[in-house]
Design a protein around this motif. Structure first.
Motif, PDB file in Angstrom:
ATOM      1  N   LEU A 168       0.828  -1.208   0.000  1.00 38.39           N
ATOM      2  CA  LEU A 168       0.000   0.000   0.000  1.00 38.39           C
ATOM      3  C   LEU A 168       0.861   1.256   0.000  1.00 38.39           C
ATOM      4  CD1 LEU A 168      -2.713  -1.108   2.583  1.00 38.39           C
ATOM      5  CD2 LEU A 168      -2.957  -0.949   0.102  1.00 38.39           C
ATOM      6  N   GLY A 169       1.984   1.223   0.705  1.00 37.15           N
ATOM      7  CA  GLY A 169       2.899   2.366   0.691  1.00 37.15           C
ATOM      8  C   GLY A 169       3.468   2.614  -0.692  1.00 37.15           C
ATOM      9  N   ILE A 170       3.838   1.521  -1.404  1.00 34.59           N
ATOM     10  CA  ILE A 170       4.342   1.664  -2.780  1.00 34.59           C
ATOM     11  C   ILE A 170       3.252   2.216  -3.686  1.00 34.59           C
ATOM     12  CG2 ILE A 170       5.221   0.401  -4.780  1.00 34.59           C
ATOM     13  CD1 ILE A 170       6.523  -1.569  -2.844  1.00 34.59           C
ATOM     14  N   GLY A 171       2.014   1.703  -3.534  1.00 31.14           N
ATOM     15  CA  GLY A 171       0.907   2.189  -4.349  1.00 31.14           C
ATOM     16  C   GLY A 171       0.627   3.670  -4.125  1.00 31.14           C
ATOM     17  N   LEU A 172       0.647   4.104  -2.861  1.00 30.22           N
ATOM     18  CA  LEU A 172       0.428   5.513  -2.540  1.00 30.22           C
ATOM     19  C   LEU A 172       1.565   6.379  -3.096  1.00 30.22           C
ATOM     20  CD1 LEU A 172      -1.098   7.776  -1.070  1.00 30.22           C
ATOM     21  CD2 LEU A 172       0.154   7.150   1.012  1.00 30.22           C
ATOM     22  N   PHE A 173       2.785   5.889  -2.967  1.00 26.59           N
ATOM     23  CA  PHE A 173       3.946   6.634  -3.466  1.00 26.59           C
ATOM     24  C   PHE A 173       3.851   6.835  -4.978  1.00 26.59           C
ATOM     25  CE2 PHE A 173       8.451   6.922  -4.791  1.00 26.59           C
ATOM     26  CZ  PHE A 173       8.832   8.013  -4.026  1.00 26.59           C
ATOM     27  N   ILE A 174       3.433   5.788  -5.705  1.00 29.33           N
ATOM     28  CA  ILE A 174       3.281   5.894  -7.159  1.00 29.33           C
ATOM     29  C   ILE A 174       2.165   6.872  -7.510  1.00 29.33           C
ATOM     30  CG2 ILE A 174       2.564   4.619  -9.225  1.00 29.33           C
ATOM     31  CD1 ILE A 174       3.998   2.171  -8.043  1.00 29.33           C
ATOM     32  N   SER A 175       1.054   6.806  -6.778  1.00 28.08           N
ATOM     33  CA  SER A 175      -0.091   7.670  -7.089  1.00 28.08           C
ATOM     34  C   SER A 175       0.224   9.151  -6.862  1.00 28.08           C
ATOM     35  CB  SER A 175      -1.301   7.259  -6.247  1.00 28.08           C
ATOM     36  OG  SER A 175      -1.072   7.532  -4.871  1.00 28.08           O
ATOM     37  N   ASN A 176       1.170   9.429  -5.979  1.00 23.96           N
ATOM     38  CA  ASN A 176       1.524  10.826  -5.720  1.00 23.96           C
ATOM     39  C   ASN A 176       2.222  11.487  -6.897  1.00 23.96           C
ATOM     40  OD1 ASN A 176       0.463  10.644  -3.134  1.00 23.96           O
ATOM     41  ND2 ASN A 176       2.430  10.179  -2.174  1.00 23.96           N
ATOM     42  N   PHE A 177       2.809  10.685  -7.788  1.00 26.16           N
ATOM     43  CA  PHE A 177       3.574  11.237  -8.904  1.00 26.16           C
ATOM     44  C   PHE A 177       2.926  10.946 -10.257  1.00 26.16           C
ATOM     45  CE2 PHE A 177       6.589  10.610  -5.448  1.00 26.16           C
ATOM     46  CZ  PHE A 177       7.238  11.836  -5.410  1.00 26.16           C
ATOM     47  N   THR A 178       1.682  10.490 -10.250  1.00 28.52           N
ATOM     48  CA  THR A 178       0.970  10.237 -11.504  1.00 28.52           C
ATOM     49  C   THR A 178      -0.336  11.023 -11.514  1.00 28.52           C
ATOM     50  OG1 THR A 178       0.014   8.231 -10.485  1.00 28.52           O
ATOM     51  CG2 THR A 178       1.952   7.939 -11.882  1.00 28.52           C
ATOM     52  N   ASP A 179      -0.808  11.303 -12.721  1.00 29.15           N
ATOM     53  CA  ASP A 179      -2.024  12.102 -12.879  1.00 29.15           C
ATOM     54  C   ASP A 179      -3.189  11.307 -13.441  1.00 29.15           C
ATOM     55  OD1 ASP A 179      -0.784  14.494 -11.976  1.00 29.15           O
ATOM     56  OD2 ASP A 179       0.191  14.703 -13.936  1.00 29.15           O
ATOM     57  N   THR A 180      -2.924  10.132 -14.020  1.00 33.11           N
ATOM     58  CA  THR A 180      -3.998   9.308 -14.589  1.00 33.11           C
ATOM     59  C   THR A 180      -3.849   7.870 -14.107  1.00 33.11           C
ATOM     60  OG1 THR A 180      -2.754   8.704 -16.580  1.00 33.11           O
ATOM     61  CG2 THR A 180      -4.044  10.746 -16.666  1.00 33.11           C
ATOM     62  N   GLN A 181      -4.958   7.140 -14.138  1.00 35.00           N
ATOM     63  CA  GLN A 181      -4.937   5.740 -13.736  1.00 35.00           C
ATOM     64  C   GLN A 181      -4.055   4.907 -14.663  1.00 35.00           C
ATOM     65  OE1 GLN A 181      -8.800   4.030 -12.203  1.00 35.00           O
ATOM     66  NE2 GLN A 181      -9.634   5.889 -13.119  1.00 35.00           N
ATOM     67  N   GLN A 182      -4.019   5.298 -15.934  1.00 39.55           N
ATOM     68  CA  GLN A 182      -3.188   4.568 -16.889  1.00 39.55           C
ATOM     69  C   GLN A 182      -1.707   4.691 -16.534  1.00 39.55           C
ATOM     70  OE1 GLN A 182      -3.241   6.000 -20.989  1.00 39.55           O
ATOM     71  NE2 GLN A 182      -3.322   3.890 -21.729  1.00 39.55           N
ATOM     72  N   GLN A 183      -1.280   5.898 -16.172  1.00 32.68           N
ATOM     73  CA  GLN A 183       0.108   6.092 -15.754  1.00 32.68           C
ATOM     74  C   GLN A 183       0.416   5.264 -14.506  1.00 32.68           C
ATOM     75  OE1 GLN A 183       0.561  10.290 -15.135  1.00 32.68           O
ATOM     76  NE2 GLN A 183       0.692  10.789 -17.322  1.00 32.68           N
ATOM     77  N   ALA A 184      -0.496   5.280 -13.537  1.00 30.14           N
ATOM     78  CA  ALA A 184      -0.282   4.503 -12.311  1.00 30.14           C
ATOM     79  C   ALA A 184      -0.186   3.015 -12.602  1.00 30.14           C
ATOM     80  CB  ALA A 184      -1.423   4.780 -11.328  1.00 30.14           C
ATOM     81  N   MET A 185      -1.022   2.530 -13.523  1.00 29.00           N
ATOM     82  CA  MET A 185      -1.001   1.118 -13.881  1.00 29.00           C
ATOM     83  C   MET A 185       0.322   0.734 -14.533  1.00 29.00           C
ATOM     84  SD  MET A 185      -2.587  -1.833 -14.079  1.00 29.00           S
ATOM     85  CE  MET A 185      -4.361  -1.653 -13.991  1.00 29.00           C
ATOM     86  N   PHE A 186       0.801   1.535 -15.481  1.00 28.42           N
ATOM     87  CA  PHE A 186       2.045   1.227 -16.182  1.00 28.42           C
ATOM     88  C   PHE A 186       3.247   1.226 -15.236  1.00 28.42           C
ATOM     89  CE2 PHE A 186       0.038   2.602 -20.365  1.00 28.42           C
ATOM     90  CZ  PHE A 186       0.040   1.309 -20.871  1.00 28.42           C
ATOM     91  N   ILE A 187       3.310   2.235 -14.360  1.00 28.30           N
ATOM     92  CA  ILE A 187       4.444   2.304 -13.425  1.00 28.30           C
ATOM     93  C   ILE A 187       4.389   1.146 -12.432  1.00 28.30           C
ATOM     94  CG2 ILE A 187       5.506   3.685 -11.605  1.00 28.30           C
ATOM     95  CD1 ILE A 187       4.586   6.180 -13.096  1.00 28.30           C
ATOM     96  N   SER A 188       3.192   0.827 -11.940  1.00 25.29           N
ATOM     97  CA  SER A 188       3.044  -0.302 -11.020  1.00 25.29           C
ATOM     98  C   SER A 188       3.470  -1.607 -11.692  1.00 25.29           C
ATOM     99  CB  SER A 188       1.594  -0.416 -10.532  1.00 25.29           C
ATOM    100  OG  SER A 188       1.194   0.743  -9.845  1.00 25.29           O
ATOM    101  N   TRP A 189       3.049  -1.782 -12.936  1.00 23.98           N
ATOM    102  CA  TRP A 189       3.394  -3.010 -13.662  1.00 23.98           C
ATOM    103  C   TRP A 189       4.901  -3.092 -13.923  1.00 23.98           C
ATOM    104  CZ3 TRP A 189       1.743  -7.585 -14.219  1.00 23.98           C
ATOM    105  CH2 TRP A 189       2.200  -8.404 -15.250  1.00 23.98           C
ATOM    106  N   PHE A 190       5.531  -1.941 -14.179  1.00 21.88           N
ATOM    107  CA  PHE A 190       6.981  -1.909 -14.398  1.00 21.88           C
ATOM    108  C   PHE A 190       7.723  -2.473 -13.185  1.00 21.88           C
ATOM    109  CE2 PHE A 190      10.943   0.432 -13.575  1.00 21.88           C
ATOM    110  CZ  PHE A 190      11.692   0.044 -14.680  1.00 21.88           C
ATOM    111  N   PHE A 191       7.357  -2.006 -12.005  1.00 22.01           N
ATOM    112  CA  PHE A 191       8.018  -2.497 -10.796  1.00 22.01           C
ATOM    113  C   PHE A 191       7.619  -3.931 -10.478  1.00 22.01           C
ATOM    114  CE2 PHE A 191       8.441   2.119 -10.014  1.00 22.01           C
ATOM    115  CZ  PHE A 191       9.805   2.163  -9.724  1.00 22.01           C
TER     116      PHE A 191
END
Length: 373
Positions: free
Chosen positions: A274-297
């Motif tokens: 959850l901490g990683i998810g929150l950290f990613i969401s703080n630096f993204t503006d769209t759900q698509q960006q959050a999904m791609f970055i999450s999938w990368f890691f």
């Protein structure tokens, strides 16, 4: 606490109203666990086997019958020449080709020694290695019985020495690969779904514009973050429960250890995700960006977790990097507790590292979150 309770209540209502999110939470884990556990296996069966019998003796036929009796080999045909066999392997019709030389039986009886030719299709190196092990084991067992028969035939007064080894398989008595893979795949699903949902949740608030409205309310940062992430912490534990039920009822995976210990470790591990998810969401503006970055890691974490390939076989620099991989520790703990019955002291090193990871990631996530946008 009342403010946090209202935020949590609002989040649960929002989750269950989102028709696109419900299948991700409840249906996808079920299907993925059942499908992946049946397909993610290194066991190789139905190996396409062919042979060239240049001897046509009782000994050569007995050897071929050993391969026919094996559950791993599918004896498809025989060839009259090496050229035909090589052509079939080139087309992909044959995986393993056995060539028995002329006067094979006579060489064994007279010289107590004979050669066999084994050709294996090694495009897939891992599969070829296992096939070589299977072939070698069958030939060695055949050779042992053959030596015994020859000793009896040559001198009936001598009783041949026959050493029998009785292996004892700990933690996976049936050598079922699903027993090894199911706990790891369960870890994978809990991590993926929790990370994706938590990563996209706050970003979704940005997209629909409600985050700006929340930012101007008296709700402080800690109340907002706890209220937003707590539902996904509960969902993660729920996914673990469903996964354990499937593992037991569908795959009959032994669960030797404490369920309480599994849930205790998972509750701390989910704080990392959850901490990683929150950290990613703080630096993204769209759900698509959050999904791609999450999938990368996630891809990096999965491949370097020891789930599919042993960490010991990785280069030394990669083994050092895996020390920063939280999935590695979760996979180790699940397999230790479920299959070995490990206790709290046994998982203490993984627990300490996971707790430290949770503190660091959530600290970074809270620090990077800006209430006023």
């Amino acid at each position: 606490m009342k403010t946090i309770f209202y935020i949590i209540q609002k989040e649960f209502k929002q989750i269950f109203r989102n028709k696109s999110m419900l299948p991700i939470i409840f249906i996808m884990p079920l299907f993925q666990l059942i499908i992946l556990a049946n397909t993610a296996t290194f066991d190789i069966k139905n190996i396409k086997f062919a042979y060239i019998d240049n001897d046509h003796s009782s000994t050569s036929r007995a050897l071929i019958d050993k391969f026919r009796a094996s559950n791993y080999f599918n004896v498809i045909t025989d060839f009259s020449s090496e050229k035909q066999g090589s052509a079939a392997m080139l087309k992909g019709d044959v995986d393993v080709l056995l060539e028995i030389p002329v006067q094979f039986e006579r060489a064994i009886q007279k010289e107590k020694y004979a050669n066999l030719g084994i050709t294996i299709n090694a495009i897939d190196g891992a599969a070829a290695g296992l096939e070589n092990v299977y072939v070698t084991q069958i030939i060695q067992r055949f050779n042992t019985h053959l030596k015994t028969d020859l000793q009896i035939a040559s001198n009936s007064s001598i009783k041949p020495l026959n050493i029998i080894s009785i292996p004892l398989f700990w933690y996976n008595k049936t050598l079922n690969y699903k027993t090894f893979m199911v706990p790891g795949i369960l870890v994978l699903l809990v991590t993926m779904i929790t990370l994706f949902l938590s990563g996209m949740n706050i970003v979704r608030e940005k997209e629909i514009g409600t985050l700006e409205q929340i930012n101007v309310t008296p709700i402080n940062k800690s109340q907002f973050i706890i209220g937003k992430l707590f539902p996904f912490w509960v969902i993660g534990l729920g996914l673990l429960t469903v996964g354990l039920l499937i593992a037991k009822l569908v795959f009959n995976v032994p669960m030797v250890g404490s369920f309480l210990l599994m849930y205790f470790y998972t509750s701390i591990y989910l704080l990392v995700v959850l901490g990683i998810g929150l950290f990613i969401s703080n630096f993204t503006d769209t759900q698509q960006q959050a999904m791609f970055i999450s999938w990368f890691f996630m891809v990096i974490f999965i491949l370097m977790s020891g789930l599919f390939t042993p960490i010991e076989s990785m280069p030394e620099w990669a083994q050092i990097i895996t020390e920063f991989n939280p999935i590695k520790y979760f996979v180790e703990v699940m397999r230790m507790v479920m299959l070995k019955g490990s206790g709290f002291i046994d998982i203490l090193p993984q627990l300490a590292k996971t707790l430290l990871y949770a503190l660091v990631m959530n600290g970074l996530a809270v620090w990077s979150y800006k209430k006023i946008s």
